[in-house]
Design a protein around this motif. Structure first.
Motif, PDB file in Angstrom:
ATOM      1  N   SER A   1     114.732  65.814  91.100  1.00 15.59           N
ATOM      2  CA  SER A   1     114.963  64.687  91.979  1.00 15.59           C
ATOM      3  C   SER A   1     115.500  63.331  91.395  1.00 15.59           C
ATOM      4  CB  SER A   1     113.674  64.560  93.108  1.00 15.59           C
ATOM      5  OG  SER A   1     112.441  64.219  92.397  1.00 15.59           O
ATOM      6  N   THR A   2     114.758  63.111  90.280  1.00 20.29           N
ATOM      7  CA  THR A   2     115.158  61.799  89.617  1.00 20.29           C
ATOM      8  C   THR A   2     115.681  61.984  88.250  1.00 20.29           C
ATOM      9  OG1 THR A   2     112.757  61.699  88.859  1.00 20.29           O
ATOM     10  CG2 THR A   2     113.119  60.852  90.965  1.00 20.29           C
ATOM     11  N   VAL A   3     115.990  60.771  87.721  1.00 23.25           N
ATOM     12  CA  VAL A   3     116.824  61.104  86.093  1.00 23.25           C
ATOM     13  C   VAL A   3     115.542  61.156  85.381  1.00 23.25           C
ATOM     14  CG1 VAL A   3     117.925  59.713  84.671  1.00 23.25           C
ATOM     15  CG2 VAL A   3     118.631  59.480  86.877  1.00 23.25           C
ATOM     16  N   GLU A   4     114.254  60.494  85.677  1.00 19.87           N
ATOM     17  CA  GLU A   4     113.196  60.630  84.722  1.00 19.87           C
ATOM     18  C   GLU A   4     112.732  62.112  84.511  1.00 19.87           C
ATOM     19  OE1 GLU A   4     113.596  58.340  87.287  1.00 19.87           O
ATOM     20  OE2 GLU A   4     113.721  56.522  86.088  1.00 19.87           O
ATOM     21  N   GLU A   5     112.636  62.832  85.571  1.00 23.18           N
ATOM     22  CA  GLU A   5     112.321  64.106  85.587  1.00 23.18           C
ATOM     23  C   GLU A   5     113.577  64.963  84.695  1.00 23.18           C
ATOM     24  OE1 GLU A   5     112.303  65.893  89.548  1.00 23.18           O
ATOM     25  OE2 GLU A   5     110.236  64.554  89.948  1.00 23.18           O
ATOM     26  N   LEU A   6     114.993  64.586  84.755  1.00 27.46           N
ATOM     27  CA  LEU A   6     115.704  65.278  84.067  1.00 27.46           C
ATOM     28  C   LEU A   6     115.571  64.968  82.617  1.00 27.46           C
ATOM     29  CD1 LEU A   6     118.140  67.233  84.265  1.00 27.46           C
ATOM     30  CD2 LEU A   6     119.757  65.209  84.925  1.00 27.46           C
ATOM     31  N   MET A   7     115.179  63.756  82.291  1.00 28.59           N
ATOM     32  CA  MET A   7     115.281  63.280  80.933  1.00 28.59           C
ATOM     33  C   MET A   7     114.207  64.281  80.146  1.00 28.59           C
ATOM     34  SD  MET A   7     114.983  59.200  81.410  1.00 28.59           S
ATOM     35  CE  MET A   7     114.445  59.013  79.583  1.00 28.59           C
ATOM     36  N   GLU A   8     113.233  64.852  80.817  1.00 29.11           N
ATOM     37  CA  GLU A   8     112.155  65.732  80.205  1.00 29.11           C
ATOM     38  C   GLU A   8     112.842  66.947  79.546  1.00 29.11           C
ATOM     39  OE1 GLU A   8     108.989  66.274  83.255  1.00 29.11           O
ATOM     40  OE2 GLU A   8     108.364  64.116  83.102  1.00 29.11           O
ATOM     41  N   VAL A   9     113.929  67.464  80.090  1.00 31.16           N
ATOM     42  CA  VAL A   9     114.627  68.489  79.617  1.00 31.16           C
ATOM     43  C   VAL A   9     114.704  68.489  77.973  1.00 31.16           C
ATOM     44  CG1 VAL A   9     116.699  70.017  79.691  1.00 31.16           C
ATOM     45  CG2 VAL A   9     115.654  69.007  81.706  1.00 31.16           C
ATOM     46  N   GLY A  10     115.158  67.099  77.514  1.00 30.65           N
ATOM     47  CA  GLY A  10     115.345  67.091  76.208  1.00 30.65           C
ATOM     48  C   GLY A  10     116.851  66.721  75.784  1.00 30.65           C
ATOM     49  N   PRO A  11     117.035  66.003  74.788  1.00 29.53           N
ATOM     50  CA  PRO A  11     118.434  65.553  74.547  1.00 29.53           C
ATOM     51  C   PRO A  11     119.458  66.591  74.021  1.00 29.53           C
ATOM     52  CG  PRO A  11     117.147  65.190  72.816  1.00 29.53           C
ATOM     53  CD  PRO A  11     116.177  65.538  73.590  1.00 29.53           C
TER      54      PRO A  11
ATOM     55  N   THR B   1     121.861  57.751  74.622  1.00 28.19           N
ATOM     56  CA  THR B   1     120.570  58.014  74.713  1.00 28.19           C
ATOM     57  C   THR B   1     120.402  58.838  75.785  1.00 28.19           C
ATOM     58  OG1 THR B   1     120.214  56.161  76.273  1.00 28.19           O
ATOM     59  CG2 THR B   1     120.136  55.345  73.926  1.00 28.19           C
ATOM     60  N   VAL B   2     118.853  59.606  75.743  1.00 27.29           N
ATOM     61  CA  VAL B   2     118.544  60.405  76.624  1.00 27.29           C
ATOM     62  C   VAL B   2     118.501  59.981  78.018  1.00 27.29           C
ATOM     63  CG1 VAL B   2     116.639  61.788  76.947  1.00 27.29           C
ATOM     64  CG2 VAL B   2     117.072  61.152  74.546  1.00 27.29           C
ATOM     65  N   GLN B   3     118.528  58.685  78.293  1.00 26.79           N
ATOM     66  CA  GLN B   3     118.430  57.998  79.725  1.00 26.79           C
ATOM     67  C   GLN B   3     120.016  58.437  80.099  1.00 26.79           C
ATOM     68  OE1 GLN B   3     116.770  54.666  80.239  1.00 26.79           O
ATOM     69  NE2 GLN B   3     117.360  54.364  82.664  1.00 26.79           N
ATOM     70  N   GLN B   4     120.934  57.769  79.209  1.00 28.14           N
ATOM     71  CA  GLN B   4     122.231  57.618  79.517  1.00 28.14           C
ATOM     72  C   GLN B   4     123.135  59.033  79.945  1.00 28.14           C
ATOM     73  OE1 GLN B   4     124.087  55.618  76.333  1.00 28.14           O
ATOM     74  NE2 GLN B   4     123.514  53.655  77.134  1.00 28.14           N
ATOM     75  N   ARG B   5     122.374  60.184  79.010  1.00 36.14           N
ATOM     76  CA  ARG B   5     122.887  61.353  79.235  1.00 36.14           C
ATOM     77  C   ARG B   5     122.333  62.059  80.423  1.00 36.14           C
ATOM     78  NH1 ARG B   5     121.593  64.104  73.154  1.00 36.14           N
ATOM     79  NH2 ARG B   5     122.986  62.659  71.967  1.00 36.14           N
ATOM     80  N   ALA B   6     120.950  61.650  80.889  1.00 35.15           N
ATOM     81  CA  ALA B   6     120.595  62.345  82.067  1.00 35.15           C
ATOM     82  C   ALA B   6     121.358  61.655  83.115  1.00 35.15           C
ATOM     83  CB  ALA B   6     119.055  62.055  82.024  1.00 35.15           C
ATOM     84  N   GLU B   7     121.489  60.419  83.117  1.00 30.80           N
ATOM     85  CA  GLU B   7     122.164  59.581  84.613  1.00 30.80           C
ATOM     86  C   GLU B   7     123.522  60.179  84.496  1.00 30.80           C
ATOM     87  OE1 GLU B   7     122.345  55.718  83.085  1.00 30.80           O
ATOM     88  OE2 GLU B   7     119.824  55.324  84.050  1.00 30.80           O
ATOM     89  N   ARG B   8     124.195  60.670  83.572  1.00 31.19           N
ATOM     90  CA  ARG B   8     125.667  60.884  83.554  1.00 31.19           C
ATOM     91  C   ARG B   8     125.644  62.546  84.231  1.00 31.19           C
ATOM     92  NH1 ARG B   8     126.926  61.125  78.500  1.00 31.19           N
ATOM     93  NH2 ARG B   8     127.176  58.898  78.412  1.00 31.19           N
ATOM     94  N   LEU B   9     124.683  63.258  83.866  1.00 31.81           N
ATOM     95  CA  LEU B   9     124.594  64.705  84.458  1.00 31.81           C
ATOM     96  C   LEU B   9     124.099  64.684  85.558  1.00 31.81           C
ATOM     97  CD1 LEU B   9     124.764  67.700  83.626  1.00 31.81           C
ATOM     98  CD2 LEU B   9     122.345  67.397  82.851  1.00 31.81           C
ATOM     99  N   PHE B  10     123.097  63.573  85.927  1.00 33.92           N
ATOM    100  CA  PHE B  10     122.745  63.468  87.250  1.00 33.92           C
ATOM    101  C   PHE B  10     123.657  63.147  88.444  1.00 33.92           C
ATOM    102  CE2 PHE B  10     119.839  62.059  91.016  1.00 33.92           C
ATOM    103  CZ  PHE B  10     118.882  62.928  90.941  1.00 33.92           C
TER     104      PHE B  10
END
Length: 506
Positions: free
Chosen positions: A248-258, A275-284
């Motif tokens: 539901s959030t980008v932070e949860e998606l970041m836990e998947v791993g780079p 970064t991991v956050q930028q990748r998660a935001e782009r995928l989200f």
């Protein structure tokens, strides 16, 4: 004359028939050497190719798409725009023939048989490297260097490479993404096979390989690709796609791993950097926004843009891997067909490792001269009027040796049950063997030197009667006078032999 379409057709049919006769005549000859056999195969292959090209031209003529043949046949029948005039067409053609022979008075009928001998002795140009030795060995040095410098290769010797190059199924499929090495290897094997086996139909062989490959690929039975084909077809995005409904959030998606985020972005054609956050935001972003509506700046350079999705990318990867697997199947088939040549190449490489440069050059010169003299040796008939047995060198053995050992002569012994002994040596040996001893015992006659060369029962009995008469009072004593021989050739009388045998000493 030769400019008319019908004359061209007639000449083409004549050329085809002449080439067919030439092929039959060439194949009736048995080449004396491997080099001549290779020349013959290439001559036949060239003639077959010429027949095929000529036949294709004839098919075009008979299809008559421009009606040229139809018009020429009509002109021969005297059909013109004003009507039918047979006599005018006949005299026009007669005039054309006379004009042709007036311009070519020295023209004569060419006898096709005159050039047959020259064509049958023609030596086609076949390109072989020095390492290939006119098709006897493979030259894989360039591919060997490409193999050891690749990701899937290992640092091995050239002799070991000859054992593993035909086993691509041992390479992990994840390292087979490069097609350059397999394409170069398959191209060389095809080129070598065409030069050494020109009469083989390679297209038919490959069509059968492709049919078997398609069936095995569909069932997941291709060696080295068993799991890959089924997993990709059943679930193309199994290892790369991430179900965003669980996050539901980008932070949860970041836990998947780079790494998993990078694989998921790559499968969708999006940029994988940052970064991991930028990748998660782009995928989200893809959770609520279709790929077609995303900004082009999010897609990687060289991708198909918004039109590409995960299934399309993986599907292209499957097709690429399938193509590599098909090349491997073709390469394995060629390796099976060239198995004898591969074994000869291995033996040659091992032998060359123990030779100096001068010795290798000398051996190469000897091989070249051996090919030239091979046919002369085979043409010489072996003179053997006495029909003597052949020796190890393929020539008759000396006559004195034949007489000394009685080779080829048959000796029969009636005492041994009319058994045949071939050769004088075998015949002399049988007097001391158990068969002759057993036969003499059945007759009640001792097996002594007096009965050597005696093979007739009646003669043996008569000789025994004479010995008994000559001995008179001295009765025959088998325990002391009958002779026995052990395995080492020692002679004993019966009593001594029996005692030693009971004691287990012989």
């Amino acid at each position: 004359m030769s400019s008319t379409l019908l004359e061209v057709t007639r000449a083409a049919h004549e050329d085809v028939e002449q080439l067919e006769r030439l092929i039959v005549k060439d194949l009736q000859n048995d080449p004396p050497t491997a080099k001549d056999r290779l020349y013959q195969s290439h001559r036949v292959r060239n003639n077959i190719d010429t027949i095929i090209s000529t036949t294709e031209k004839l098919i075009e003529i008979y299809e008559d798409k421009d009606n040229a043949r139809k018009d020429e046949i009509a002109a021969l029948g005297g059909q013109t725009a004003t009507g039918i005039n047979v006599f005018s067409a006949f005299y026009d053609r007669l005039k054309e023939i006379r004009e042709y022979h007036r311009k070519h008075p020295a023209a004569r009928l060419v006898n096709a048989n005159e050039d047959d001998e020259a064509l049958l002795k023609e030596e086609p140009v076949i390109e072989f490297s020095g390492e290939e030795a006119f098709g006897r060995y493979l030259d894989l040095h360039e591919l060997f260097n490409q193999y050891i410098n690749s990701k899937f290769g290992s640092k091995i010797e050239y002799s070991a490479y000859l054992d593993v190059f035909s086993q691509p199924h041992n390479i992990p499929w994840k390292l087979k993404s490069t097609r350059e090495y397999m394409e170069n290897l398959l191209e060389y094997l095809i080129y070598f096979f065409q030069r050494t086996e020109p009469l083989q139909d390679l297209d038919r062989i490959f069509s059968k390989v492709e049919a078997e490959f398609e069936e095995q690929w569909a069932n997941g039975q291709v060696q080295g690709w068993e799991k890959q084909g089924q997993e990709n077809e059943d679930d193309p995005a199994q290892h790369t796609m991430i179900d965003l409904d669980y996050y539901s959030t980008v932070e949860e998606l970041m836990e998947v791993g780079p790494e998993k985020l990078k694989e998921a972005l790559a499968s969708l054609g999006l940029k994988t950097g940052g970064t991991v956050q930028q990748r998660a935001e782009r995928l989200f972003l893809t959770k609520h926004t279709p790929l077609e509506k995303l900004d082009k700046k999010h897609f990687a350079k060289g991708s198909l843009g918004p039109r590409q999705n995960g299934s399309t990318a993986v599907s292209q990867d499957i097709n690429s891997l399938k193509h590599i697997a098909l090349m491997e199947a073709k390469m394995k088939k060629l390796a099976d067909l060239l198995s004898k040549t591969i074994e000869q190449t291995k033996e040659n490489v091992v032998k060359k490792q123990a030779l100096t440069y001068e010795e290798m050059e000398q051996e190469r010169e000897e091989e070249e001269t051996q090919v030239d003299t091979e046919s002369d040796d085979e043409d010489q008939q072996i003179y053997n009027p006495l029909k003597l047995p052949m020796g190890w060198d393929g020539k008759p053995i000396p006559y004195w040796l034949y007489k000394l050992h009685g080779l080829g002569q048959e000796f029969k012994c009636e005492i041994c049950g009319n058994y045949s002994y071939w050769g004088r040596r075998a015949f002399e040996r049988h007097f001391k063997e158990w068969r002759h001893q057993h036969g003499m015992r059945c007759l009640g006659i001792p097996n002594t030197k007096n009965f050597n060369e005696i093979t007739n029962i009646q003669e043996a009995q008569e000789l025994w009667e004479k010995i008994r008469e000559r001995q008179g009072v001295n009765k025959w004593r088998p325990d002391l006078e009958e002779e026995y021989e052990d395995k080492e050739g020692n002679i004993y009388n019966k009593k001594t032999y029996t005692d030693l045998q009971r004691q287990g000493l012989i």
